[in-house]
Design an enzyme around this catalytic site. Structure first.
Site, PDB file in Angstrom:
ATOM      1  N   LYS A  44      -0.234  -3.854 -23.249  1.00  0.00           N
ATOM      2  CA  LYS A  44       0.757  -2.827 -22.892  1.00  0.00           C
ATOM      3  C   LYS A  44       0.636  -2.557 -21.404  1.00  0.00           C
ATOM      4  O   LYS A  44      -0.455  -2.264 -20.908  1.00  0.00           O
ATOM      5  CB  LYS A  44       0.511  -1.550 -23.702  1.00  0.00           C
ATOM      6  CG  LYS A  44       1.686  -0.607 -23.732  1.00  0.00           C
ATOM      7  CD  LYS A  44       2.829  -1.131 -24.596  1.00  0.00           C
ATOM      8  CE  LYS A  44       2.885  -0.488 -25.968  1.00  0.00           C
ATOM      9  NZ  LYS A  44       3.786  -1.213 -26.887  1.00  0.00           N
ATOM     10  N   THR A 101       0.012  -4.341 -29.150  1.00  0.00           N
ATOM     11  CA  THR A 101       0.066  -3.691 -27.831  1.00  0.00           C
ATOM     12  C   THR A 101       0.144  -2.175 -28.010  1.00  0.00           C
ATOM     13  O   THR A 101      -0.314  -1.416 -27.167  1.00  0.00           O
ATOM     14  CB  THR A 101       1.249  -4.193 -26.974  1.00  0.00           C
ATOM     15  OG1 THR A 101       2.476  -3.767 -27.557  1.00  0.00           O
ATOM     16  CG2 THR A 101       1.241  -5.708 -26.819  1.00  0.00           C
ATOM     17  N   HIS A 149       7.729  -3.751  13.436  1.00  0.00           N
ATOM     18  CA  HIS A 149       8.120  -3.845  14.839  1.00  0.00           C
ATOM     19  C   HIS A 149       8.857  -2.592  15.325  1.00  0.00           C
ATOM     20  O   HIS A 149       9.725  -2.064  14.628  1.00  0.00           O
ATOM     21  CB  HIS A 149       9.030  -5.061  15.053  1.00  0.00           C
ATOM     22  CG  HIS A 149       8.398  -6.354  14.630  1.00  0.00           C
ATOM     23  ND1 HIS A 149       7.225  -6.827  15.173  1.00  0.00           N
ATOM     24  CD2 HIS A 149       8.778  -7.276  13.704  1.00  0.00           C
ATOM     25  CE1 HIS A 149       6.911  -7.982  14.612  1.00  0.00           C
ATOM     26  NE2 HIS A 149       7.826  -8.272  13.707  1.00  0.00           N
TER      27      HIS A 149
HETATM   28  O1  LIG Z   1       0.198  -8.965  16.607  1.00  0.00           O
HETATM   29  C1  LIG Z   1       1.050  -9.856  16.573  1.00  0.00           C
HETATM   30  N1  LIG Z   1       0.743 -11.062  16.034  1.00  0.00           N
HETATM   31  C2  LIG Z   1       1.627 -12.090  15.971  1.00  0.00           C
HETATM   32  O2  LIG Z   1       1.312 -13.191  15.465  1.00  0.00           O
HETATM   33  C3  LIG Z   1       2.924 -11.867  16.488  1.00  0.00           C
HETATM   34  N2  LIG Z   1       4.039 -12.631  16.590  1.00  0.00           N
HETATM   35  C4  LIG Z   1       4.990 -11.874  17.184  1.00  0.00           C
HETATM   36  O3  LIG Z   1       6.173 -12.259  17.412  1.00  0.00           O
HETATM   37  N3  LIG Z   1       4.509 -10.639  17.475  1.00  0.00           N
HETATM   38  C5  LIG Z   1       3.216 -10.600  17.050  1.00  0.00           C
HETATM   39  N4  LIG Z   1       2.287  -9.639  17.084  1.00  0.00           N
END
Ligand SMILES: O=c1[nH]c(=O)c2[nH]c(=O)[nH]c2[nH]1
Length: 307
Positions: A12, A57, A259
């Site tokens: 389960k 279960t 990012h």
């Molecule tokens: O810390 C990072 N590692 C990466 O491998 C990478 N590649 C990227 O485009 N930016 C970053 N930043």
């Protein structure tokens, strides 16, 4: 065409169990999501439909709730170990149990009033708020001889607003990335760590302390590492855990590089002095690695979504 049965398991999944421990008027909460997967001598049910070896279960589910009452939930790890041992040792056809547990954290609501309903001056005895913290995880596997306990967490968002650079990387005809000497480093940590715990050695860690300390070392390493890449930061996070926690032999991280792009404010006649960023959600770099105690074997699966 003849066929044969391949690997199989059943149980389960996602039993949501909330256990309230009542210490007088002061209550404590454990909030778990428990998934049980059993395997063993199960060929017959697949081939002929004979259920003789199949513990339903539904029983698996009932056991989770009954154990919460009978034995309590000191920690997700202890609870999972108890369940795994029970299924393997009480049912002859069951040779292996895997118990996965997610734990959700609740904290006491702070109050302004001091009266008898409150713990201390300002903490409610029976009122809680679910924290925005990460989800804590554990997986216990037992085959009647060997134990494997892997714990961890997911969705722990962290950010360094400076002390991160990324430059000196390989470049080819498709490279457009500008070298960065002061960037934001942000990620949402998914991590797993494998304990060297075995049932016979009576070296059982305090699972709650182990979790809090492991989390603390991981966060401190993230904060204190001057980062030249997320890969380097990841390694420091793992190494700090291995160095400080003797009960852990292996740590694996899956770190999305969240990012943050500086926005071009020039069109508006404004200078962006590392202040205004666009937080992109995708695509993201995905940095994954295992850090091991020297001499130990890597056993945590490479793909953490499978754990
Ligand atoms: O810390 C990072 N590692 C990466 O491998 C990478 N590649 C990227 O485009 N930016 C970053 N930043």
């Amino acid at each position: 065409m003849p066929t044969i049965l391949g690997p199989n398991q059943y149980g389960k999944a996602e039993n949501r169990v909330v256990k309230i421990t009542r210490d007088g008027a002061t209550h404590h909460i454990k909030d778990l999501n428990v998934s049980v997967a059993l395997s063993g001598d199960m060929a017959e049910v697949h081939y002929s439909g004979s259920n003789a070896n199949v513990l339903p279960t539904d029983t698996t589910k009932n056991t989770v709730y009954a154990f919460a009452k009978e034995y309590g939930i000191d920690s997700a790890e202890q609870f999972g170990i108890h369940l795994a041992r029970h299924f393997v040792t009480s049912q002859e056809p069951i040779h292996r149990a895997r118990v996965r547990i997610e734990e959700y954290a609740w904290e006491r609501i702070e109050t302004s009033d001091a009266d008898s309903r409150f713990v201390g001056a300002d903490e409610a005895k029976h009122s809680f708020v679910r924290t925005g913290r990460e989800t804590r995880l554990t997986q216990i596997t037992y085959d009647g001889e060997r134990w494997e306990v892997v714990s961890g967490l997911k969705d722990l968002a962290v950010m360094n607003s400076t002390d991160s650079e990324f430059w000196g990387y390989a470049k080819d005809g498709y490279t457009t990335l500008q070298e960065a000497y002061d960037r934001i480093l942000a990620t949402q940590v998914s991590g797993r760590w494998r304990f060297n715990w075995t049932d016979d050695e009576q070296r059982t860690p305090d699972w709650e302390t182990s979790y809090e300390q492991t989390r603390k070392h991981m966060l401190q390493a993230f904060a204190e590492t001057y980062s030249l890449s997320l890969q380097q930061t990841l390694y420091q996070m793992g190494a700090r855990i291995i160095d400080h926690r003797s009960e852990i032999d292996e740590v694996r991280f899956s770190l999305p590089n969240k990012h943050h792009f500086l926005v071009d404010l020039e069109p508006f006649g404004l200078r962006n002095d590392n202040e205004v960023y666009l937080a992109a959600d995708r695509p993201y770099g995905l940095i994954e690695a295992t850090v091991l105690r020297d001499g130990c074997e890597a056993r945590i699966p490479v793909d953490l979504t499978n754990l």
